[in-house]
Scaffold this motif. Structure first.
Motif, PDB file in Angstrom:
ATOM      1  N   MET A  85      -0.880   3.798   3.659  1.00 18.12           N
ATOM      2  CA  MET A  85      -0.553   4.002   2.258  1.00 18.12           C
ATOM      3  C   MET A  85       0.793   3.380   1.915  1.00 18.12           C
ATOM      4  O   MET A  85       1.733   3.412   2.729  1.00 18.12           O
ATOM      5  N   LYS A  86       0.902   2.809   0.735  1.00 17.79           N
ATOM      6  CA  LYS A  86       2.121   2.139   0.312  1.00 17.79           C
ATOM      7  C   LYS A  86       2.782   2.917  -0.810  1.00 17.79           C
ATOM      8  O   LYS A  86       2.226   3.876  -1.350  1.00 17.79           O
ATOM      9  N   GLY A  87       3.957   2.480  -1.201  1.00 15.86           N
ATOM     10  CA  GLY A  87       4.711   3.139  -2.253  1.00 15.86           C
ATOM     11  C   GLY A  87       5.763   4.067  -1.677  1.00 15.86           C
ATOM     12  O   GLY A  87       5.724   4.454  -0.510  1.00 15.86           O
ATOM     13  N   VAL A  88       6.719   4.427  -2.518  1.00 12.38           N
ATOM     14  CA  VAL A  88       7.785   5.324  -2.079  1.00 12.38           C
ATOM     15  C   VAL A  88       7.210   6.673  -1.675  1.00 12.38           C
ATOM     16  O   VAL A  88       7.615   7.274  -0.682  1.00 12.38           O
ATOM     17  N   GLY A  89       6.260   7.165  -2.455  1.00  6.82           N
ATOM     18  CA  GLY A  89       5.625   8.435  -2.136  1.00  6.82           C
ATOM     19  C   GLY A  89       4.475   8.296  -1.165  1.00  6.82           C
ATOM     20  O   GLY A  89       3.831   9.307  -0.854  1.00  6.82           O
ATOM     21  N   LYS A  90       4.184   7.074  -0.680  1.00  6.98           N
ATOM     22  CA  LYS A  90       3.065   6.816   0.224  1.00  6.98           C
ATOM     23  C   LYS A  90       1.770   7.409  -0.344  1.00  6.98           C
ATOM     24  O   LYS A  90       0.993   8.059   0.365  1.00  6.98           O
ATOM     25  N   ASP A  91       1.538   7.162  -1.620  1.00  5.47           N
ATOM     26  CA  ASP A  91       0.381   7.719  -2.301  1.00  5.47           C
ATOM     27  C   ASP A  91      -0.533   6.663  -2.901  1.00  5.47           C
ATOM     28  O   ASP A  91      -1.470   6.990  -3.619  1.00  5.47           O
ATOM     29  N   GLN A  92      -0.270   5.392  -2.593  1.00  8.10           N
ATOM     30  CA  GLN A  92      -1.062   4.311  -3.165  1.00  8.10           C
ATOM     31  C   GLN A  92      -1.805   3.589  -2.042  1.00  8.10           C
ATOM     32  O   GLN A  92      -1.225   3.260  -1.012  1.00  8.10           O
ATOM     33  N   PRO A 112      -3.663   0.562  -0.065  1.00  4.07           N
ATOM     34  CA  PRO A 112      -3.504  -0.896  -0.002  1.00  4.07           C
ATOM     35  C   PRO A 112      -4.838  -1.634  -0.007  1.00  4.07           C
ATOM     36  O   PRO A 112      -4.856  -2.843   0.239  1.00  4.07           O
ATOM     37  N   GLU A 113      -5.939  -0.918  -0.249  1.00  6.69           N
ATOM     38  CA  GLU A 113      -7.262  -1.545  -0.134  1.00  6.69           C
ATOM     39  C   GLU A 113      -7.352  -2.809  -0.978  1.00  6.69           C
ATOM     40  O   GLU A 113      -6.752  -2.876  -2.056  1.00  6.69           O
ATOM     41  N   PRO A 114      -8.051  -3.796  -0.474  1.00  2.40           N
ATOM     42  CA  PRO A 114      -8.840  -3.813   0.765  1.00  2.40           C
ATOM     43  C   PRO A 114      -8.076  -4.340   1.979  1.00  2.40           C
ATOM     44  O   PRO A 114      -8.705  -4.714   2.974  1.00  2.40           O
ATOM     45  N   PHE A 115      -6.733  -4.387   1.936  1.00  2.00           N
ATOM     46  CA  PHE A 115      -5.962  -5.022   3.002  1.00  2.00           C
ATOM     47  C   PHE A 115      -5.575  -4.020   4.091  1.00  2.00           C
ATOM     48  O   PHE A 115      -5.183  -2.887   3.794  1.00  2.00           O
ATOM     49  N   CYS A 116      -5.702  -4.477   5.318  1.00  2.00           N
ATOM     50  CA  CYS A 116      -5.180  -3.728   6.472  1.00  2.00           C
ATOM     51  C   CYS A 116      -3.893  -4.358   6.993  1.00  2.00           C
ATOM     52  O   CYS A 116      -2.904  -3.670   7.237  1.00  2.00           O
ATOM     53  N   PHE A 117      -3.910  -5.663   7.179  1.00  2.00           N
ATOM     54  CA  PHE A 117      -2.747  -6.405   7.679  1.00  2.00           C
ATOM     55  C   PHE A 117      -2.613  -7.697   6.881  1.00  2.00           C
ATOM     56  O   PHE A 117      -3.624  -8.285   6.478  1.00  2.00           O
ATOM     57  N   PRO A 118      -1.359  -8.161   6.677  1.00  2.00           N
ATOM     58  CA  PRO A 118      -0.098  -7.475   6.970  1.00  2.00           C
ATOM     59  C   PRO A 118       0.108  -6.296   6.030  1.00  2.00           C
ATOM     60  O   PRO A 118      -0.422  -6.284   4.918  1.00  2.00           O
ATOM     61  N   ARG A 119       0.881  -5.349   6.479  1.00  2.00           N
ATOM     62  CA  ARG A 119       1.098  -4.157   5.683  1.00  2.00           C
ATOM     63  C   ARG A 119       2.190  -4.383   4.644  1.00  2.00           C
ATOM     64  O   ARG A 119       3.023  -5.280   4.787  1.00  2.00           O
ATOM     65  N   ASP A 120       2.162  -3.548   3.628  1.00  2.00           N
ATOM     66  CA  ASP A 120       3.085  -3.711   2.513  1.00  2.00           C
ATOM     67  C   ASP A 120       4.529  -3.642   2.986  1.00  2.00           C
ATOM     68  O   ASP A 120       4.902  -2.815   3.818  1.00  2.00           O
ATOM     69  N   ASN A 121       5.343  -4.572   2.461  1.00  2.00           N
ATOM     70  CA  ASN A 121       6.787  -4.631   2.724  1.00  2.00           C
ATOM     71  C   ASN A 121       7.124  -5.062   4.144  1.00  2.00           C
ATOM     72  O   ASN A 121       8.226  -4.800   4.626  1.00  2.00           O
ATOM     73  N   SER A 122       6.211  -5.718   4.848  1.00  4.74           N
ATOM     74  CA  SER A 122       6.518  -6.266   6.170  1.00  4.74           C
ATOM     75  C   SER A 122       7.105  -7.669   6.016  1.00  4.74           C
ATOM     76  O   SER A 122       7.039  -8.270   4.946  1.00  4.74           O
ATOM     77  N   ASN A 126       6.776  16.820 -17.288  1.00  2.00           N
ATOM     78  CA  ASN A 126       7.934  17.212 -16.502  1.00  2.00           C
ATOM     79  C   ASN A 126       7.744  16.884 -15.017  1.00  2.00           C
ATOM     80  O   ASN A 126       7.991  17.697 -14.139  1.00  2.00           O
ATOM     81  N   VAL A 127       7.258  15.686 -14.767  1.00  2.00           N
ATOM     82  CA  VAL A 127       7.094  15.236 -13.386  1.00  2.00           C
ATOM     83  C   VAL A 127       7.781  13.895 -13.249  1.00  2.00           C
ATOM     84  O   VAL A 127       7.883  13.123 -14.195  1.00  2.00           O
ATOM     85  N   VAL A 128       8.243  13.620 -12.033  1.00  2.00           N
ATOM     86  CA  VAL A 128       8.901  12.354 -11.750  1.00  2.00           C
ATOM     87  C   VAL A 128       7.858  11.319 -11.385  1.00  2.00           C
ATOM     88  O   VAL A 128       7.012  11.545 -10.519  1.00  2.00           O
ATOM     89  N   GLU A 129       7.912  10.180 -12.026  1.00  2.00           N
ATOM     90  CA  GLU A 129       6.945   9.111 -11.766  1.00  2.00           C
ATOM     91  C   GLU A 129       7.219   8.481 -10.401  1.00  2.00           C
ATOM     92  O   GLU A 129       8.341   8.117 -10.091  1.00  2.00           O
ATOM     93  N   LYS A 130       6.181   8.371  -9.594  1.00  4.49           N
ATOM     94  CA  LYS A 130       6.327   7.761  -8.275  1.00  4.49           C
ATOM     95  C   LYS A 130       6.168   6.249  -8.396  1.00  4.49           C
ATOM     96  O   LYS A 130       5.330   5.758  -9.124  1.00  4.49           O
ATOM     97  N   ARG A 131       6.936   5.554  -7.597  1.00  5.90           N
ATOM     98  CA  ARG A 131       6.956   4.098  -7.696  1.00  5.90           C
ATOM     99  C   ARG A 131       6.578   3.483  -6.358  1.00  5.90           C
ATOM    100  O   ARG A 131       6.804   4.059  -5.307  1.00  5.90           O
ATOM    101  N   SER A 132       6.022   2.266  -6.386  1.00  8.72           N
ATOM    102  CA  SER A 132       5.681   1.561  -5.167  1.00  8.72           C
ATOM    103  C   SER A 132       6.909   0.866  -4.615  1.00  8.72           C
ATOM    104  O   SER A 132       7.985   0.897  -5.209  1.00  8.72           O
ATOM    105  N   GLU A 133       6.711   0.182  -3.490  1.00  5.10           N
ATOM    106  CA  GLU A 133       7.845  -0.408  -2.798  1.00  5.10           C
ATOM    107  C   GLU A 133       8.487  -1.555  -3.569  1.00  5.10           C
ATOM    108  O   GLU A 133       9.690  -1.637  -3.650  1.00  5.10           O
ATOM    109  N   VAL A 134       7.719  -2.438  -4.140  1.00  3.88           N
ATOM    110  CA  VAL A 134       8.297  -3.643  -4.736  1.00  3.88           C
ATOM    111  C   VAL A 134       7.930  -3.793  -6.205  1.00  3.88           C
ATOM    112  O   VAL A 134       8.805  -3.771  -7.074  1.00  3.88           O
ATOM    113  N   MET A 135       6.637  -3.902  -6.492  1.00  3.16           N
ATOM    114  CA  MET A 135       6.228  -4.252  -7.842  1.00  3.16           C
ATOM    115  C   MET A 135       6.592  -3.171  -8.849  1.00  3.16           C
ATOM    116  O   MET A 135       7.079  -3.470  -9.933  1.00  3.16           O
ATOM    117  N   GLN A 136       6.393  -1.915  -8.505  1.00  6.97           N
ATOM    118  CA  GLN A 136       6.659  -0.864  -9.466  1.00  6.97           C
ATOM    119  C   GLN A 136       8.120  -0.450  -9.492  1.00  6.97           C
ATOM    120  O   GLN A 136       8.475   0.505 -10.174  1.00  6.97           O
TER     121      GLN A 136
END
Length: 437
Positions: free
Chosen positions: A188-195, A197-207, A257-267
């Motif tokens: 799973m990718k993103g700061v919260g690891k809640d997104q 990466p389908e359909p990709f397995c490798f390379p992993r996000d932010n490698s 009243n919730v904090v928006e979760k963001r991905s590693e790069v794009m978001q």
């Protein structure tokens, strides 16, 4: 017969000692004496060299596997030509016997290959090749009537519906020793690891992927519908925002009243700066992988890294309909640091100086050029200090009147007086020795 310089010098010396009458010979040494060193044959460990070449993605063409012949689908004969990619042999001839301990290729987080050797311990095979279960099997629905099934417990008008799992055709899948992409390998990718990466397995996000190295992009092909036959890989540049520098500001949704979760790069604010600077050829989606080598031309002058978005375009979408940001992972391509190799530079320069002194005499000296970098450092630092001192002197001189208190006069304050019982005022005592009236 050719006589060495050292041999000539010894012969002349011996002749002069044996025959004093012989006139001195004016001999000019053309080079420093060169003594022949004893040489020892170097023993090269060929197995170790082969392993290092495979690790670095290099392989000798003479040791490349030879083509082989196999029969498929009972009567179809074909010639299989193995290929070596990043040290991995694709379409190699399988062993005649198997015991479950055959090596297989896994992938690191960046998509680089690594060899896994299974081991038998206490009757259990550890690190064995992966079992893909039913990830690549198709589900087929079959309908039976009583006449077709002939079940004794069915009614005359009853219909039985059954779902059957159809095994995948492994005729060409088994030729690839690299681990296949399944949802079990998603990270799973993103700061919260809640997104996902389908359909990709490798390379992993932010490698990070380095220049001139080969990597494998793998995807789970059943992710695409049955109407998709081919896909192609797109690489696009990503422009980073200031939020990537650790200054990310989280958005607060006032309604929920919730904090928006963001991905590693794009978001975090990244945007596509150039769509598809690289596009692969159309590939069968069942292949599930694409080897790529990071090309030096993907770097501009003075740039050492880039954020790159990887996406897959199915053949049922045109270029205008394809959205790069629908399913993607973002990686970083970078150049490796360059290390100067000047270990024996001083020794080589000293050897050259000795040879020149032997040719031109001991008084010969080399006038080396000026080190511009060292000269600029020596000149710049004192100059900066001097300029700073002059500016400080001017600043203090200009603002001198701001802190000069000479124009102030001494102010005499009236002494405080106190009221007596008689209504008269008297001065307070200024010291202990003074007496009251």
């Amino acid at each position: 017969m050719k006589i060495s310089t050292l041999g000539t010098a010894l012969v002349l010396t011996c002749s002069a000692l044996a025959h004093p009458a012989v006139a001195a010979v004016d001999a000019k040494v053309t080079s420093s004496p060169q003594l022949e060193k004893r040489r020892k044959e170097v023993v090269i460990n060929k197995d170790y060299k082969k392993l290092q070449d495979l690790k670095n993605g290099e392989a000798e063409t003479s040791e490349a596997p030879k083509p082989w012949v196999r029969t498929i689908y009972k009567d179809k004969v074909e010639i299989v030509t193995p290929t070596i990619i990043a040290g991995v042999t694709i379409s190699a001839k399988p062993p005649t016997t198997t015991d479950g301990l055959e090596p297989w290729i896994s992938l690191n987080a960046d998509g680089s290959p690594k060899t896994i050797n299974p081991k038998m311990k206490n009757g259990v095979i550890k690190n064995k090749s992966p079992d893909y279960s039913t990830w690549f099997q198709d589900v087929k629905t079959v309908t039976y009537s009583k006449e077709e099934l002939r079940a004794h417990n069915m009614e005359e008008d009853e219909v039985f519906v059954e779902e059957k799992l159809i095994p995948e055709d492994l005729t060409y899948r088994l030729l690839n020793p690299i681990v296949r992409c399944t949802p079990d390998l998603y990270k799973m990718k993103g700061v919260g690891k809640d997104q996902t990466p389908e359909p990709f397995c490798f390379p992993r996000d932010n490698s990070r992927l380095y220049m001139d190295k080969s990597y494998f992009i793998t995807w789970y092909y059943p992710f695409f519908g049955k109407d998709v036959e081919k896909v192609r890989v797109h690489l696009s540049y990503v422009k980073e925002s200031w939020k990537q520098k650790g200054m990310r500001k989280r958005d607060l949704d006032a309604s929920e009243n919730v904090v928006e979760k963001r991905s590693e790069v794009m978001q975090k604010g990244g945007q596509l700066s150039k769509n598809s600077f690289y596009m692969s050829e159309w590939l069968l989606k069942e292949e599930g992988m694409l080897p790529i080598t990071i090309d030096p031309e993907w770097f501009n002058d003075g740039e050492y890294y880039h954020k790159v978005l990887i996406s897959l375009q199915p053949d049922n979408m045109t270029d205008d309909e394809f959205d790069h940001l629908e399913n993607f992972v973002v990686v970083e391509i970078a150049q490796k640091a360059r290390v100067a190799k000047g270990t024996y530079l001083d020794l080589k320069e000293q050897e050259e100086l000795n040879e020149l002194k032997a040719l031109h005499g001991e008084d010969y000296d080399i006038e080396e050029g000026l080190d511009l970098e060292l000269y600029m450092t020596i000149v710049t630092l004192p100059t900066c200090v001097l300029v700073a001192a002059v500016l400080m002197y001017l600043f203090v001189s200009y603002n001198k009147r701001q802190y000069d208190l000479g124009f102030l006069k001494k102010v005499k304050l009236n002494r405080m007086k106190t009221k007596t019982k008689k209504g008269l005022y008297m001065e307070l005592p200024q010291w202990l020795g003074e007496k009251k009236d």
